[in-house]
Design a protein around this motif. Structure first.
Motif: not given
Length: 134
Positions: A18, A66, A68, A78-83
């Motif tokens: 990220s 996924r 985070f 947590w952040s938004h999830p990855s693809d």
């Protein structure tokens, strides 16, 4: 990547990256709420990254993963999830369903052959004893 196929027993590395300077990454598997790995990150190419290692994968590890991001000051946020990454585990290692069925059919054939031999021997013995009584 949208998905990858590996053979049972392979070692797999899942990379999370990220541009946001997260202090930790969390790896989750869909439909397995207890499968969560958390690792600290390292700086890389103006961002943060980590690598999750999965040694000698089995079919139970197949699924959708996924990443985070999280900060140490507030680890439950947590952040938004990855693809998503779809991991498929299939190949020649281990016993495939087709091979197991082939072994079962072979054993069933041997049992059937043994029963035919026993039946033929019983008929032959009965016929001999019947002729011996005359």
């Amino acid at each position: 990547m949208s998905g990858t196929v590996v053979a049972p027993g392979d070692n797999v590395k899942l990379h999370c990256f990220s541009r946001i300077k997260f202090e930790a990454f969390i790896l989750t598997k869909e439909d397995a709420p207890r499968f969560t790995q958390r690792q600290s990150t390292t700086s890389q190419d103006n961002g943060q990254q980590t690598t999750f290692h999965m040694d000698r994968v089995t079919s139970t590890q197949a699924g959708t993963y996924r990443c985070f991001g999280a900060f140490d000051t507030n680890p439950e946020v947590w952040s938004h999830p990855s693809d998503p990454l779809q991991l498929e585990v299939r190949g020649s290692a281990g016993w495939s369903v087709a091979l197991v069925n082939q072994v079962r059919l072979s054993l069933a054939g041997l049992v059937l052959l043994a029963l035919v031999v026993v039946l033929a021997e019983a008929c032959y013995s009965h016929k001999r004893s019947f002729h011996g009584l005359r």
